[in-house]
Motif scaffolding. Structure first.
Motif, PDB file in Angstrom:
ATOM      1  N   VAL B  99       0.867  -1.032   0.020  1.00 45.45           N
ATOM      2  CA  VAL B  99       0.140  -0.012  -0.077  1.00 45.45           C
ATOM      3  C   VAL B  99       0.810   1.243  -0.105  1.00 45.45           C
ATOM      4  O   VAL B  99       2.127   1.236   0.376  1.00 45.45           O
ATOM      5  N   ALA B 100       0.019   2.358  -0.485  1.00 42.79           N
ATOM      6  CA  ALA B 100       0.872   3.604  -0.408  1.00 42.79           C
ATOM      7  C   ALA B 100       0.318   4.379   1.099  1.00 42.79           C
ATOM      8  O   ALA B 100      -0.544   4.546   1.495  1.00 42.79           O
ATOM      9  N   TRP B 101       1.333   4.953   1.615  1.00 45.86           N
ATOM     10  CA  TRP B 101       1.184   5.402   2.825  1.00 45.86           C
ATOM     11  C   TRP B 101       1.280   7.040   2.930  1.00 45.86           C
ATOM     12  O   TRP B 101       2.111   7.430   2.304  1.00 45.86           O
ATOM     13  N   VAL B 102       0.338   7.571   3.166  1.00 42.01           N
ATOM     14  CA  VAL B 102       0.095   8.956   3.612  1.00 42.01           C
ATOM     15  C   VAL B 102       0.869   9.361   5.133  1.00 42.01           C
ATOM     16  O   VAL B 102       0.141   8.883   5.862  1.00 42.01           O
ATOM     17  N   THR B 103       1.709  10.114   5.081  1.00 39.43           N
ATOM     18  CA  THR B 103       2.194  10.482   6.502  1.00 39.43           C
ATOM     19  C   THR B 103       2.097  11.880   6.806  1.00 39.43           C
ATOM     20  O   THR B 103       2.273  12.277   8.092  1.00 39.43           O
ATOM     21  N   HIS B 104       1.918  12.697   5.766  1.00 35.16           N
ATOM     22  CA  HIS B 104       1.872  14.208   6.105  1.00 35.16           C
ATOM     23  C   HIS B 104       0.499  14.638   5.530  1.00 35.16           C
ATOM     24  O   HIS B 104       0.221  14.596   4.503  1.00 35.16           O
ATOM     25  N   GLY B 105      -0.211  15.600   6.131  1.00 32.61           N
ATOM     26  CA  GLY B 105      -1.273  16.480   5.702  1.00 32.61           C
ATOM     27  C   GLY B 105      -0.893  17.969   5.616  1.00 32.61           C
ATOM     28  O   GLY B 105      -0.403  18.559   6.789  1.00 32.61           O
ATOM     29  N   GLY B 106      -0.659  18.551   4.416  1.00 27.83           N
ATOM     30  CA  GLY B 106       0.116  19.816   4.591  1.00 27.83           C
ATOM     31  C   GLY B 106       1.601  19.649   5.136  1.00 27.83           C
ATOM     32  O   GLY B 106       2.288  19.006   4.761  1.00 27.83           O
ATOM     33  N   GLU B 107       1.531  20.673   6.059  1.00 28.37           N
ATOM     34  CA  GLU B 107       2.986  20.660   6.658  1.00 28.37           C
ATOM     35  C   GLU B 107       3.131  19.874   7.816  1.00 28.37           C
ATOM     36  O   GLU B 107       3.920  19.545   8.181  1.00 28.37           O
ATOM     37  N   GLU B 108       1.949  19.318   8.252  1.00 29.94           N
ATOM     38  CA  GLU B 108       1.959  18.513   9.622  1.00 29.94           C
ATOM     39  C   GLU B 108       2.231  16.777   9.440  1.00 29.94           C
ATOM     40  O   GLU B 108       1.437  16.444   8.471  1.00 29.94           O
ATOM     41  N   LYS B 109       2.977  16.487  10.208  1.00 23.20           N
ATOM     42  CA  LYS B 109       3.228  15.129  10.370  1.00 23.20           C
ATOM     43  C   LYS B 109       1.668  14.458  10.751  1.00 23.20           C
ATOM     44  O   LYS B 109       1.308  14.949  11.967  1.00 23.20           O
ATOM     45  N   LEU B 110       1.146  13.457  10.225  1.00 22.61           N
ATOM     46  CA  LEU B 110      -0.041  12.784  11.009  1.00 22.61           C
ATOM     47  C   LEU B 110       0.307  11.745  12.183  1.00 22.61           C
ATOM     48  O   LEU B 110       1.144  11.377  12.342  1.00 22.61           O
ATOM     49  N   THR B 111      -0.595  11.880  13.132  1.00 19.42           N
ATOM     50  CA  THR B 111      -0.265  11.171  14.136  1.00 19.42           C
ATOM     51  C   THR B 111      -0.531   9.654  13.686  1.00 19.42           C
ATOM     52  O   THR B 111       0.204   8.859  14.594  1.00 19.42           O
ATOM     53  N   GLU B 112      -1.248   9.320  12.936  1.00 24.37           N
ATOM     54  CA  GLU B 112      -1.258   8.156  12.606  1.00 24.37           C
ATOM     55  C   GLU B 112      -1.270   7.960  11.106  1.00 24.37           C
ATOM     56  O   GLU B 112      -1.925   8.572  10.255  1.00 24.37           O
ATOM     57  N   ARG B 113      -0.509   7.103  10.376  1.00 19.51           N
ATOM     58  CA  ARG B 113      -0.298   6.840   8.927  1.00 19.51           C
ATOM     59  C   ARG B 113      -1.827   6.660   8.405  1.00 19.51           C
ATOM     60  O   ARG B 113      -2.475   5.633   9.016  1.00 19.51           O
ATOM     61  N   LEU B 114      -2.016   6.901   7.401  1.00 22.27           N
ATOM     62  CA  LEU B 114      -2.951   6.488   6.431  1.00 22.27           C
ATOM     63  C   LEU B 114      -2.627   5.930   5.238  1.00 22.27           C
ATOM     64  O   LEU B 114      -1.816   6.243   4.415  1.00 22.27           O
ATOM     65  N   CYS B 115      -3.309   4.738   4.737  1.00 20.40           N
ATOM     66  CA  CYS B 115      -2.959   4.025   3.443  1.00 20.40           C
ATOM     67  C   CYS B 115      -4.002   4.475   2.481  1.00 20.40           C
ATOM     68  O   CYS B 115      -5.087   4.815   2.990  1.00 20.40           O
ATOM     69  N   VAL B 116      -3.569   4.606   1.321  1.00 13.19           N
ATOM     70  CA  VAL B 116      -4.631   4.754   0.200  1.00 13.19           C
ATOM     71  C   VAL B 116      -5.304   3.555  -0.058  1.00 13.19           C
ATOM     72  O   VAL B 116      -4.566   2.312   0.022  1.00 13.19           O
ATOM     73  N   ARG B 117      -6.446   3.303  -0.064  1.00 14.95           N
ATOM     74  CA  ARG B 117      -7.242   2.072  -0.097  1.00 14.95           C
ATOM     75  C   ARG B 117      -6.670   1.026  -1.114  1.00 14.95           C
ATOM     76  O   ARG B 117      -6.649   1.473  -2.400  1.00 14.95           O
ATOM     77  N   PRO B 118      -6.290  -0.013  -0.667  1.00 17.65           N
ATOM     78  CA  PRO B 118      -6.193  -1.089  -1.770  1.00 17.65           C
ATOM     79  C   PRO B 118      -7.414  -1.829  -2.087  1.00 17.65           C
ATOM     80  O   PRO B 118      -7.358  -2.710  -3.100  1.00 17.65           O
ATOM     81  N   THR B 119      -8.338  -1.919  -1.221  1.00 16.88           N
ATOM     82  CA  THR B 119      -9.563  -2.474  -1.157  1.00 16.88           C
ATOM     83  C   THR B 119     -10.203  -1.735   0.244  1.00 16.88           C
ATOM     84  O   THR B 119      -9.566  -1.557   0.755  1.00 16.88           O
ATOM     85  N   SER B 120     -11.572  -2.153   0.197  1.00 18.20           N
ATOM     86  CA  SER B 120     -12.361  -1.389   1.025  1.00 18.20           C
ATOM     87  C   SER B 120     -12.981  -2.245   2.260  1.00 18.20           C
ATOM     88  O   SER B 120     -14.151  -1.603   3.062  1.00 18.20           O
ATOM     89  N   GLU B 121     -12.603  -3.513   2.546  1.00 12.98           N
ATOM     90  CA  GLU B 121     -13.403  -4.198   3.341  1.00 12.98           C
ATOM     91  C   GLU B 121     -13.476  -3.728   4.608  1.00 12.98           C
ATOM     92  O   GLU B 121     -14.400  -3.728   5.391  1.00 12.98           O
ATOM     93  N   THR B 122     -12.250  -3.110   5.226  1.00 12.03           N
ATOM     94  CA  THR B 122     -12.233  -2.583   6.669  1.00 12.03           C
ATOM     95  C   THR B 122     -13.238  -1.365   6.792  1.00 12.03           C
ATOM     96  O   THR B 122     -13.768  -1.512   7.799  1.00 12.03           O
ATOM     97  N   LEU B 123     -13.207  -0.604   5.868  1.00 13.81           N
ATOM     98  CA  LEU B 123     -14.239   0.716   5.706  1.00 13.81           C
ATOM     99  C   LEU B 123     -15.592   0.065   5.636  1.00 13.81           C
ATOM    100  O   LEU B 123     -16.192   0.801   6.598  1.00 13.81           O
ATOM    101  N   PHE B 124     -15.881  -0.693   4.853  1.00 11.98           N
ATOM    102  CA  PHE B 124     -17.101  -1.032   4.855  1.00 11.98           C
ATOM    103  C   PHE B 124     -17.514  -1.883   6.121  1.00 11.98           C
ATOM    104  O   PHE B 124     -18.722  -1.787   6.933  1.00 11.98           O
TER     105      PHE B 124
END
Lengths: 483, 483
Positions: B99-124
């Motif tokens: 998966v691709a990991w988002v670690t920063h939003g704008g200038e700020e480091k995120l407190t928890e990494r977010l992955c770009v969905r590879p599939t959405s079972e967990t969200l559903f």
């Protein structure tokens, strides 16, 4: 009837009254009408089936308009390499502070960061540089339906969320005139869609220079007034000149065999429009949907459905309406009619058809229009014509109501004091003259709380003097508090 | 004619011959038929208007099928917090490495990494935990059209790219039986779509345990054979049992007032299908599109169009075809007819209609079917019926041709030696018996190069013994080299 009224009341009290707390009323509707849900992804929303069906209708109606004008849909990558985002200076300055950055792919650190697209001008330009060679390749009229990400600090469903759905048109033209004409044409498409399909009256205009899109020469917008008197920028259309073309080295050979830069536009609208529908048309009983985008246009509710012939007749009405292309639902669940009335009022279904044993006996049905709760008895034989004309009547009625609200809340003012006095009656649009200086624009906002929304195409001369500095006025401006 | 033949030849030589280099032939078509372009976003592709129009037709045809079966579309966030992805152990193990990991939003480091969905079972599942309470809430039949990201090392247009477009169905059911029935039903929808709309014959079956989707109890798939003898997994449908429901604490109150876990499915297909169309139907002149998804079904090419009456008649034919819902294009540009023939052959337009002065005089037109280049003279008076029946004939002819290719390249083998001997004739499907042990599955691959594709629903008894170990055979398996 008493029991139904009771139940109606119970449902109604489930949402906060609009006058009590508009913001809470808004989010109550988003949730209770099953439009959205929250998740553990902060600042993003889940668009539930009923909300998404509205979006699908919006997409279909807009997409038809775009394609009829020769636009083609494409799909660009969702990522933009940092170096590509930086190619146009104003653009990167506008967007870099609010993008999400991908730094790792699987276990590996990327050699270059990628942002999740906040908008795709840079990607389109890189592609255009590859595929535009000659005047024969122009115009390029591309559009994309996708989701984009902007790392907002404060979020609200539909109005402002970190991820939202939208379309972004990106076009390239041989001349500045053609590109300007496209910019205005697409603004007119948005305006037409809002007024006819969404029953939302809009002001068409151009943004002041301080409020332009990052990298644009001019930004046009349509502005709508919400029920609480705040303004909503409902869609934008940008003219870029050849700024991006120069930054991305996009050239074409003209008929006269000279090398030229093409001229560019982009234009977009988003799921925010659903927020606009809610805040323009909704009431204390819930959502009110314009027929053109309502997932269900007519709900049929059988009364005393256990009695012989009622469900048969209700099904017959349903089939007749479906046959003429009306989006119709028959609710024959075991909930009471009163519960159903409230449920579909909450969901904003434009027309409710009631049919019971006495109606059938009399050869009639009842139709209730959601936006004003008017009840009409009509002959079953004329079902199709009546429903069709009622759907038009509903759109017209909703539009008139929204327009009346806007007019009631639009204040023509000649001085700062007049603005402040007007706004004591509640938020709204202020029409006032402006000298064209950013300093005055800022000062109006500072002294009154309302910012410039747009310089409307339809100019009026309220006064010869700037509302702020008293010097010669150049333009009439709409001012307001914005979502 | 000589000049046209010359030009035809010139166009044809622009792509690599299929037999010379299949992989290069494939990417040549992707580029020359204007399906895709590359960008600076490594491993991702731009889907150009002609390619995207195919996808829009695929979407429309599948979406209609899904909705007719009661499915509703929704939209989930594109990000998944790392902790949410980790909730189901097998699932995270399968996807976290890619998966691709988002670690920063704008200038700020995120407190928890977010992955770009590879599939959405967990969200559903997180959402289902919020909205499922009682048996009345079941089944939930949701689908989502979106893009997903998987950080692939080696990429190819449509077949394997870091971002791709797809739909993912996610459903919840009261019982295991219902969920299993849904899993198979949706596999049948995919198979029907492939065979009827895409003219691609498929094998329906279940994956061996080693090849299941991460977190699934069973994975069903349809497998197609490409022109080079390699197999393509064209769509999958997964049965999850109640594994995710337990991990996400999704429960419902049954009619008997007990607390139960619901049973889940997911099913998906992607832009990869466009790769399947290319490799099943394409030839050395370019793309060959099945009529159901072709952006242009009929191209009309006027011959000697400067002569009186030719363009008028060509326009008349166009209008008559458009009126019966055929996607028709008239090319009256100033290119030669020969150039146009090659161009629309490259783009795989199913039918070409030629009309010139002599045809008009004789009250006839010429229609050429792309897939076999057969030329028919037909009366103009019967245009509509002839085109309609030709479109059916094209689909049937394409299907028959693809089926013949698959049959010619399907080898029934009883021993490892037989497999190796068969494959000297070229890649293809191997039908061979299997004892059910993963060890034998691995060994077949090691010794022959073909892996298990699926255990087909339509079982045959080729032998009583496992092709590898000679012990008692449990199942017939299709084996092949996979894309």
């Amino acid at each position: 009837m008493a029991a139904n009224a009771q139940k109606d009341k119970k449902m109604v009290t489930e949402i906060t009254a609009m006058d009590e707390d508009f913001a809470k009323w808004y989010t109550d509707i988003c949730k209770k009408a099953d439009l959205i849900d929250y998740s553990s992804v902060k600042g993003c929303m889940i668009i539930r089936p009923y909300g998404y069906a509205i979006w699908e209708n919006i997409q279909k109606n807009l997409d038809n308009r775009f394609k009829a004008l020769g636009h083609e849909n494409v799909y660009m990558p969702m990522f933009i390499p940092e170096s590509l985002l930086q190619r146009e200076k104003d653009h990167v300055a506008g967007f870099a502070p609010e993008v999400a950055w991908v730094t790792h792919g699987g276990e590996e650190k990327l050699t270059e960061r990628l942002c999740v697209r906040p908008t795709s001008e840079t990607l389109f330009c890189e592609h255009y540089a590859n595929i535009i060679r000659s005047y024969r390749d122009l115009p390029k009229l591309y559009n994309q339906w996708c989701s984009v990400v902007r790392w907002e600090k404060t979020t609200r469903p539909f109005l402002r969320s970190r991820e939202f759905l939208w379309q972004e048109g990106h076009t390239m033209h041989a001349t500045a005139e053609e590109a300007r004409a496209e910019t205005v044409q697409m603004l007119n498409v948005y305006a037409d869609f809002h007024e006819n399909d969404l029953a939302i009256p809009v002001i068409k205009g151009v943004k002041t220079p301080s409020d332009k899109f990052a990298g644009a020469e001019d930004t046009y917008a349509i502005e709508a007034l919400m029920h609480d008197g705040k303004a909503l920028q409902a869609a934008t259309s940008h003219y870029f000149g050849d700024g991006f073309a120069r930054a991305f080295d996009i050239t074409y050979t003209s008929k006269e065999n000279t090398l030229e830069y093409p001229h560019q536009t982009s234009w977009g609208c988003t799921t925010r429009m659903i927020g606009g529908i809610i805040m323009t048309h909704g009431d204390d009983n819930g959502l009110v949907l314009p027929p053109a985008v309502a997932p269900i246009q007519v709900v049929i509710i059988p009364v005393a459905q256990h009695k012989e012939g009622v469900l048969e007749k209700a099904n017959e009405l349903k089939d007749r309406l479906a046959a003429i292309g009306v989006r119709v639902k028959l609710d024959d669940s075991d909930q009471s009619p009163g519960w159903k009335y409230s449920e579909y009022e909450m969901k904003g279904v434009p027309l409710r058809v009631e049919i019971g044993p006495r109606d059938i006996e009399g050869g009639q049905f009842v139709v209730v229009t959601r936006h004003n709760r008017e009840k009409t008895f009509a002959p079953i034989a004329e079902l199709e014509e009546i429903i069709k004309s009622k759907l038009v009547e509903v759109r017209d009625g909703m539009y008139a109501k929204a327009l009346a609200n806007r007019e009631r809340r639009t204040y023509a003012c000649k001085t700062i004091d007049e603005i402040n006095a007007s706004l004591t009656a509640g938020d709204g649009f202020v029409k006032a003259m402006w000298c064209g200086e950013e300093e005055c624009e800022d000062k109006v906002k500072e002294l009154t709380g309302v910012g410039s929304r747009c310089i409307p195409f339809e100019q009026e001369n309220i006064s010869d003097k700037c509302v702020c500095c008293g010097r010669e006025a150049k333009k009439l401006v709409y001012w307001g508090k914005a979502y």
